[in-house]
Design a protein around this motif. Structure first.
Motif, PDB file in Angstrom:
ATOM      1  N   UNK A 112       0.830  -1.212   0.000  1.00  0.00           N
ATOM      2  CA  UNK A 112       0.000   0.000   0.000  1.00  0.00           C
ATOM      3  C   UNK A 112       0.861   1.257   0.000  1.00  0.00           C
ATOM      4  N   UNK A 113       1.959   1.242   0.798  1.00  0.00           N
ATOM      5  CA  UNK A 113       2.872   2.388   0.827  1.00  0.00           C
ATOM      6  C   UNK A 113       3.497   2.596  -0.561  1.00  0.00           C
ATOM      7  N   UNK A 114       3.931   1.485  -1.178  1.00  0.00           N
ATOM      8  CA  UNK A 114       4.550   1.594  -2.511  1.00  0.00           C
ATOM      9  C   UNK A 114       3.539   2.083  -3.552  1.00  0.00           C
ATOM     10  N   UNK A 115       2.299   1.633  -3.432  1.00  0.00           N
ATOM     11  CA  UNK A 115       1.256   2.094  -4.364  1.00  0.00           C
ATOM     12  C   UNK A 115       1.034   3.592  -4.180  1.00  0.00           C
ATOM     13  N   UNK A 116       0.974   4.038  -2.905  1.00  0.00           N
ATOM     14  CA  UNK A 116       0.802   5.480  -2.642  1.00  0.00           C
ATOM     15  C   UNK A 116       1.973   6.272  -3.219  1.00  0.00           C
ATOM     16  N   UNK A 117       3.198   5.783  -2.956  1.00  0.00           N
ATOM     17  CA  UNK A 117       4.388   6.470  -3.471  1.00  0.00           C
ATOM     18  C   UNK A 117       4.371   6.507  -4.998  1.00  0.00           C
ATOM     19  N   UNK A 118       3.992   5.387  -5.603  1.00  0.00           N
ATOM     20  CA  UNK A 118       3.927   5.330  -7.067  1.00  0.00           C
ATOM     21  C   UNK A 118       2.891   6.306  -7.599  1.00  0.00           C
ATOM     22  N   UNK A 119       1.727   6.364  -6.939  1.00  0.00           N
ATOM     23  CA  UNK A 119       0.693   7.323  -7.357  1.00  0.00           C
ATOM     24  C   UNK A 119       1.186   8.756  -7.216  1.00  0.00           C
ATOM     25  N   UNK A 121       4.340   9.720  -7.301  1.00  0.00           N
ATOM     26  CA  UNK A 121       5.349   9.919  -8.348  1.00  0.00           C
ATOM     27  C   UNK A 121       4.698  10.137  -9.707  1.00  0.00           C
ATOM     28  N   UNK A 122       3.633   9.370  -9.998  1.00  0.00           N
ATOM     29  CA  UNK A 122       2.940   9.547 -11.276  1.00  0.00           C
ATOM     30  C   UNK A 122       2.280  10.923 -11.329  1.00  0.00           C
ATOM     31  N   UNK A 123       1.734  11.390 -10.198  1.00  0.00           N
ATOM     32  CA  UNK A 123       1.120  12.720 -10.155  1.00  0.00           C
ATOM     33  C   UNK A 123       2.183  13.783 -10.410  1.00  0.00           C
ATOM     34  N   UNK A 124       3.364  13.630  -9.781  1.00  0.00           N
ATOM     35  CA  UNK A 124       4.462  14.577 -10.010  1.00  0.00           C
ATOM     36  C   UNK A 124       4.889  14.559 -11.484  1.00  0.00           C
ATOM     37  N   UNK A 125       4.949  13.348 -12.056  1.00  0.00           N
ATOM     38  CA  UNK A 125       5.336  13.236 -13.470  1.00  0.00           C
ATOM     39  C   UNK A 125       4.306  13.925 -14.367  1.00  0.00           C
ATOM     40  N   UNK A 126       3.010  13.781 -14.034  1.00  0.00           N
ATOM     41  CA  UNK A 126       1.970  14.437 -14.828  1.00  0.00           C
ATOM     42  C   UNK A 126       2.090  15.951 -14.706  1.00  0.00           C
ATOM     43  N   UNK A 127       2.395  16.445 -13.489  1.00  0.00           N
ATOM     44  CA  UNK A 127       2.591  17.875 -13.302  1.00  0.00           C
ATOM     45  C   UNK A 127       3.797  18.355 -14.101  1.00  0.00           C
ATOM     46  N   UNK A 128       4.882  17.577 -14.072  1.00  0.00           N
ATOM     47  CA  UNK A 128       6.083  17.933 -14.845  1.00  0.00           C
ATOM     48  C   UNK A 128       5.769  17.933 -16.343  1.00  0.00           C
TER      49      UNK A 128
END
Length: 192
Positions: A112-119, A121-128
């Motif tokens: 669950x922690x890794x899924x949250x971190x991945x989400x 990171x994906x949100x940061x990538x979308x912002x970038x």
């Protein structure tokens, strides 16, 4: 991958072993499971469908050939009851199923922690990505503006060159017209 139940009940040895007791590591038919759950010693035992049981055999201690029921927390190994009173005397223990449950819970939390971190990171990538798209638009706008400025400068330069050529040609035409007019006048005076 789960296998289909092909075991027989290890208690009555007559019915299909459709249930598996995780604590006892035995296959039970529905009737024997009900009886097992009614006894005080085993009323809290956990069962699962035998089709979900992956291992073919029980976990046995390689030194004593007994069922493994505990985890030696000191040595971090699975042990049988003979190991507890033998080579692991004085060590800290926990039930195998409790350790498995704790590991499952820890794994769930970690996943669950890794899924949250991945989400995140994906949100940061979308912002970038959005920022990158905006920067590309700024570069395109700048290039377009520069192109327009250069075109305006070229158009102005061409207009000035054309105006200069027209001015020069008008001056030359005026000179030639005057020369022609003067020549006609001189010719007319000589004829008369």
């Amino acid at each position: 991958m789960a296998q289909a139940a092909s075991k027989t009940c290890e208690i009555c040895v007559g019915g299909p072993g459709s249930q598996y007791c995780l604590e006892c590591e035995q296959y039970f038919c529905e009737n024997c499971k009900t009886f097992h759950k009614r006894q005080n010693m085993s009323k809290n035992h956990q069962f699962q469908s035998s089709s979900d049981v992956i291992p073919e055999g029980k976990s046995k201690c390689k030194d004593h050939n007994e069922d493994i029921s505990f985890v030696c927390n000191t040595c971090n190994v699975a042990v049988c009851s003979s190991c507890v009173t033998g080579s692991h005397t004085g060590h800290a223990f926990s039930k195998l199923m409790d350790s498995i449950s704790q590991l499952k819970e820890k794994n769930k939390k970690d996943i669950n922690r890794m899924v949250r971190e991945t989400n995140q990171n994906m949100k940061k990538m979308q912002e970038c990505l959005k920022e990158f798209e905006m920067e590309v638009e700024v570069v395109i706008k700048t290039i377009t503006e520069e192109g327009t400025n250069i075109k305006d400068m070229v158009d102005k330069c061409i207009a000035e060159m054309i105006a200069s050529v027209k001015d020069q040609s008008r001056k030359e035409m005026d000179k030639l017209t005057k020369i022609i007019a003067d020549t006609k006048k001189d010719l007319m005076t000589e004829v008369t």
